[in-house]
Design an enzyme around this catalytic site. Structure first.
Site, mmCIF file in Angstrom:
data_model
loop_
_atom_site.group_PDB
_atom_site.id
_atom_site.type_symbol
_atom_site.label_atom_id
_atom_site.label_comp_id
_atom_site.label_asym_id
_atom_site.label_seq_id
_atom_site.Cartn_x
_atom_site.Cartn_y
_atom_site.Cartn_z
ATOM 1 N N ASN A 178 -7.676 5.418 20.516
ATOM 2 C CA ASN A 178 -8.103 5.532 19.121
ATOM 3 C C ASN A 178 -9.111 4.397 18.893
ATOM 4 O O ASN A 178 -8.721 3.244 18.721
ATOM 5 C CB ASN A 178 -6.886 5.396 18.202
ATOM 6 C CG ASN A 178 -7.228 5.633 16.746
ATOM 7 O OD1 ASN A 178 -8.408 5.779 16.384
ATOM 8 N ND2 ASN A 178 -6.221 5.675 15.900
ATOM 9 N N LYS A 203 -7.300 1.047 20.013
ATOM 10 C CA LYS A 203 -5.850 1.150 20.213
ATOM 11 C C LYS A 203 -5.610 2.080 21.382
ATOM 12 O O LYS A 203 -6.322 3.081 21.531
ATOM 13 C CB LYS A 203 -5.176 1.710 18.957
ATOM 14 C CG LYS A 203 -5.222 0.792 17.779
ATOM 15 C CD LYS A 203 -4.204 1.237 16.726
ATOM 16 C CE LYS A 203 -4.382 0.473 15.441
ATOM 17 N NZ LYS A 203 -4.874 1.278 14.339
ATOM 18 N N ARG A 248 -8.702 10.316 19.827
ATOM 19 C CA ARG A 248 -8.610 10.722 18.427
ATOM 20 C C ARG A 248 -10.031 10.801 17.882
ATOM 21 O O ARG A 248 -10.787 9.825 17.951
ATOM 22 C CB ARG A 248 -7.819 9.684 17.650
ATOM 23 C CG ARG A 248 -7.714 10.053 16.215
ATOM 24 C CD ARG A 248 -6.925 9.062 15.425
ATOM 25 N NE ARG A 248 -6.695 9.641 14.114
ATOM 26 C CZ ARG A 248 -6.195 8.985 13.096
ATOM 27 N NH1 ARG A 248 -5.841 7.740 13.227
ATOM 28 N NH2 ARG A 248 -6.045 9.588 11.935
ATOM 29 N N LEU A 301 2.642 9.786 3.874
ATOM 30 C CA LEU A 301 2.388 8.777 2.853
ATOM 31 C C LEU A 301 2.254 7.407 3.514
ATOM 32 O O LEU A 301 3.239 6.824 3.964
ATOM 33 C CB LEU A 301 3.544 8.760 1.836
ATOM 34 C CG LEU A 301 3.952 10.129 1.250
ATOM 35 C CD1 LEU A 301 5.136 9.978 0.312
ATOM 36 C CD2 LEU A 301 2.779 10.797 0.529
ATOM 37 N N GLY A 302 1.024 6.937 3.605
ATOM 38 C CA GLY A 302 0.775 5.637 4.239
ATOM 39 C C GLY A 302 -0.297 4.916 3.461
ATOM 40 O O GLY A 302 -0.377 5.060 2.231
ATOM 41 N N ASN A 303 -1.118 4.191 4.153
ATOM 42 C CA ASN A 303 -2.256 3.573 3.520
ATOM 43 C C ASN A 303 -3.189 4.665 3.009
ATOM 44 O O ASN A 303 -3.657 4.659 1.885
ATOM 45 C CB ASN A 303 -2.950 2.746 4.591
ATOM 46 C CG ASN A 303 -3.506 1.508 4.017
ATOM 47 O OD1 ASN A 303 -3.524 1.342 2.795
ATOM 48 N ND2 ASN A 303 -3.983 0.643 4.870
ATOM 49 N N ARG A 343 -7.925 4.224 -2.197
ATOM 50 C CA ARG A 343 -8.724 5.411 -2.565
ATOM 51 C C ARG A 343 -8.187 6.053 -3.844
ATOM 52 O O ARG A 343 -6.982 6.145 -4.031
ATOM 53 C CB ARG A 343 -8.678 6.439 -1.430
ATOM 54 C CG ARG A 343 -9.573 6.073 -0.270
ATOM 55 C CD ARG A 343 -9.407 7.014 0.897
ATOM 56 N NE ARG A 343 -8.694 6.371 1.985
ATOM 57 C CZ ARG A 343 -8.282 6.978 3.086
ATOM 58 N NH1 ARG A 343 -8.512 8.260 3.267
ATOM 59 N NH2 ARG A 343 -7.632 6.323 4.034
ATOM 60 N N ARG A 393 4.101 -2.346 -0.212
ATOM 61 C CA ARG A 393 5.171 -3.365 -0.253
ATOM 62 C C ARG A 393 4.855 -4.446 -1.281
ATOM 63 O O ARG A 393 5.732 -4.853 -2.049
ATOM 64 C CB ARG A 393 5.333 -4.037 1.120
ATOM 65 C CG ARG A 393 6.187 -3.237 2.057
ATOM 66 C CD ARG A 393 6.049 -3.765 3.448
ATOM 67 N NE ARG A 393 4.651 -3.641 3.898
ATOM 68 C CZ ARG A 393 4.280 -3.644 5.170
ATOM 69 N NH1 ARG A 393 5.169 -3.810 6.107
ATOM 70 N NH2 ARG A 393 3.017 -3.495 5.492
ATOM 71 N N GLY A 399 3.762 5.171 6.991
ATOM 72 C CA GLY A 399 4.305 3.880 6.544
ATOM 73 C C GLY A 399 5.225 3.943 5.335
ATOM 74 O O GLY A 399 6.362 3.465 5.392
ATOM 75 N N ASN A 403 9.387 4.358 5.594
ATOM 76 C CA ASN A 403 10.055 3.071 5.336
ATOM 77 C C ASN A 403 10.569 2.827 3.929
ATOM 78 O O ASN A 403 11.416 1.971 3.744
ATOM 79 C CB ASN A 403 9.092 1.931 5.688
ATOM 80 C CG ASN A 403 8.793 1.906 7.157
ATOM 81 O OD1 ASN A 403 9.700 1.841 7.986
ATOM 82 N ND2 ASN A 403 7.528 1.984 7.497
ATOM 83 N N GLU A 412 1.237 10.460 16.344
ATOM 84 C CA GLU A 412 -0.050 11.117 16.612
ATOM 85 C C GLU A 412 -0.459 10.936 18.067
ATOM 86 O O GLU A 412 -1.062 11.832 18.652
ATOM 87 C CB GLU A 412 -1.115 10.533 15.670
ATOM 88 C CG GLU A 412 -0.925 11.023 14.238
ATOM 89 C CD GLU A 412 -1.631 10.164 13.202
ATOM 90 O OE1 GLU A 412 -1.143 9.041 12.943
ATOM 91 O OE2 GLU A 412 -2.648 10.602 12.670
HETATM 92 P P1 ADP Z 1 -2.193 3.862 7.857
HETATM 93 O O1 ADP Z 1 -2.646 4.939 6.924
HETATM 94 O O2 ADP Z 1 -3.078 2.648 7.844
HETATM 95 O O3 ADP Z 1 -1.789 4.338 9.231
HETATM 96 P P2 ADP Z 1 0.629 3.375 7.551
HETATM 97 O O4 ADP Z 1 1.095 4.742 7.810
HETATM 98 O O5 ADP Z 1 0.931 2.312 8.558
HETATM 99 O O6 ADP Z 1 -0.890 3.317 7.165
HETATM 100 O O7 ADP Z 1 1.267 2.915 6.152
HETATM 101 C C1 ADP Z 1 1.003 1.678 5.580
HETATM 102 C C2 ADP Z 1 1.659 1.638 4.215
HETATM 103 O O8 ADP Z 1 3.084 1.748 4.375
HETATM 104 C C3 ADP Z 1 1.393 0.339 3.482
HETATM 105 O O9 ADP Z 1 1.061 0.620 2.134
HETATM 106 C C4 ADP Z 1 2.741 -0.348 3.535
HETATM 107 O O10 ADP Z 1 2.967 -1.166 2.424
HETATM 108 C C5 ADP Z 1 3.677 0.835 3.498
HETATM 109 N N1 ADP Z 1 5.039 0.429 3.857
HETATM 110 C C6 ADP Z 1 5.497 0.029 5.049
HETATM 111 N N2 ADP Z 1 6.788 -0.338 4.952
HETATM 112 C C7 ADP Z 1 7.156 -0.166 3.648
HETATM 113 C C8 ADP Z 1 8.345 -0.361 2.881
HETATM 114 N N3 ADP Z 1 9.454 -0.809 3.429
HETATM 115 N N4 ADP Z 1 8.313 -0.076 1.567
HETATM 116 C C9 ADP Z 1 7.181 0.382 0.976
HETATM 117 N N5 ADP Z 1 6.040 0.590 1.647
HETATM 118 C C10 ADP Z 1 6.021 0.325 2.947
#
Ligand code: ADP
Length: 393
Positions: A8, A15, A91, A206-208, A238, A282, A328, A332, A381
């Site tokens: 990636n 990566k 990727r 649901l992540g960044n 975004r 977080r 993320g 989590n 992925e």
């Molecule tokens: P990317 O889109 O960069 O791959 P990730 O899938 O790694 O992102 O997700 C990152 C997001 O997940 C960040 O907003 C981070 O704060 C959130 N996150 C990780 N652990 C937790 C947690 N315990 N509680 C809330 N949000 C979390």
């Protein structure tokens, strides 16, 4: 040996994972950072151990050569030689095709998408070219972030703008995070002992960056991201969907050009924009717990938008068998998962709060009797890319 090297590539990072396809185990993984910039960092993980090397990484090829040396020699050795790698999987942001072997023609096609992805494609192409040198003679495969969504019907991917823009410029919804949505779809079917064709799934990555996909019978039928990954849910930085007239309004009021407004919607909006605290969920949860009202509003809006899309996609598919949380936040945050599922009992969604009290595990968190299953499935992925690559060897 049946090992696939997964890449990636970013503009100054790369990566990687080496995956043994016989048992899907990761033999080694890591990241090369600050490529072409002073102060290179190479992280290498193997057999539960980790090494961080502070070495100059002149370019992507130099970084890859160092990784190969680690893979094949010394205490970090996990394979005897390059002969133990069958192929390389990459990727790649976008294509109108499914995963394919990177021929010269395919590479030219990838390079042709640079105007759509000015930040990502040059880096990905650099990564491919470097791998063609370092892994000369091995099959190279591209796995595209949007391909899973090519199954969407036209009513889902068309925008209600003059039809000629679709014809002339390909302006339509494409969707992204496809490799992740596809992985959790296949994994869920496996867990439930069903065929993907038998399931209606709302997949919540649901992540960044965040996106939700309606997966009906194993196929993506709608997704929240659009022509670009700016659309749909609000994300870390975004905006997600806004009234398109706002773009002009912001430009006028703030005396900005189109590119500057675009940058604001991509980099200064979302959780960061509303909370003013951070793009990291977080931090925003932390600020909310300390009484920050804008942080609370940002999270409340994020939860509200996720709920709305789950409802919309259940309707689009005429029902839903399972909701999957991944990435993320999805993997989590028990708090956000719980809030999202709250008040959805009317549509047969009932979460078991005890079971939901986990992080990063593959688990069914639905309550006994919940008509709709709720699952957490950590995304993978890299494995999906390796599987596609192995299938094309
Ligand atoms: P990317 O889109 O960069 O791959 P990730 O899938 O790694 O992102 O997700 C990152 C997001 O997940 C960040 O907003 C981070 O704060 C959130 N996150 C990780 N652990 C937790 C947690 N315990 N509680 C809330 N949000 C979390």
């Amino acid at each position: 040996m049946n090992n696939v090297f997964v890449v990636n590539a970013g503009s100054s990072s790369l990566k990687y994972q080496l995956i043994n396809m016989a048992d899907e185990s990761v033999l080694a993984s890591g990241n090369c950072e600050r490529i072409g910039i002073e102060g290179g960092i190479l992280t290498y993980k193997w057999n539960g151990e980790k090494k961080v090397l502070n070495e100059e990484l002149a370019n992507h090829k130099a970084a890859l050569d160092k990784v190969v040396a680690l893979l094949t020699s010394g205490e970090t050795k996990v394979i005897d030689s390059m002969d133990d790698i069958v192929a390389v999987g990459h990727r790649v942001a976008f294509s109108m095709s499914q995963s394919n072997e990177i021929t010269d023609e395919v590479l030219a096609g990838i390079e042709g998408t640079v105007s759509m992805f000015p930040l990502h494609i040059p880096a990905m192409v650099t990564g491919i070219k470097a791998c063609r040198e370092t892994f000369a003679g091995k099959v190279q495969v591209a796995v595209y972030d949007n391909s899973f969504h090519l199954s969407m019907p036209d009513k889902a991917y068309m925008y209600a703008i003059p039809y000629e823009y679709y014809e002339k410029y390909g302006m339509r919804r494409y969707g992204y995070h496809g490799t992740s949505h596809r992985y959790v779809t296949l994994r869920l079917a496996e867990i439930l002992g069903k065929k993907p064709e038998e399931l209606k799934i709302v997949s919540c990555h649901l992540g960044n960056g965040s996106s939700i996909t309606a997966v009906d019978g194993g196929k993506s039928v709608d997704t929240t991201m659009g022509y670009t990954p700016l659309a749909g849910l609000m994300m870390g930085t975004r905006s997600g969907d806004v009234d398109p007239a706002l773009i002009n309004a912001i430009a006028q009021k703030e005396n900005l050009n189109n590119e500057e407004v675009n940058a604001i919607l991509n980099k200064k909006s979302g959780l960061l924009g509303i909370s003013g605290v951070s793009s990291d969920a977080r931090d925003v949860v932390g600020a909310m717990n300390e009484g920050n009202e804008r942080a609370a509003l940002a999270l409340e809006k994020f939860i509200y938008e996720v709920k709305k899309f789950i409802g919309a996609y259940a309707t689009a598919m005429g029902g839903v068998d399972a909701i999957v949380f991944t990435a993320g936040i999805g993997e989590n945050s028990k708090e956000l998962r719980a809030e999202i599922c709250q008040g959805m009992e009317y549509m047969g969604v009932k979460m078991d709060m005890e079971k939901n009290n986990v992080r990063g595990q593959e688990v069914d968190v639905s309550a006994a009797g919940s008509k709709v299953k709720i699952f957490i499935i950590p995304t993978n992925e890299e494995l999906m890319i390796a599987m596609d690559t192995a299938a094309l060897c």
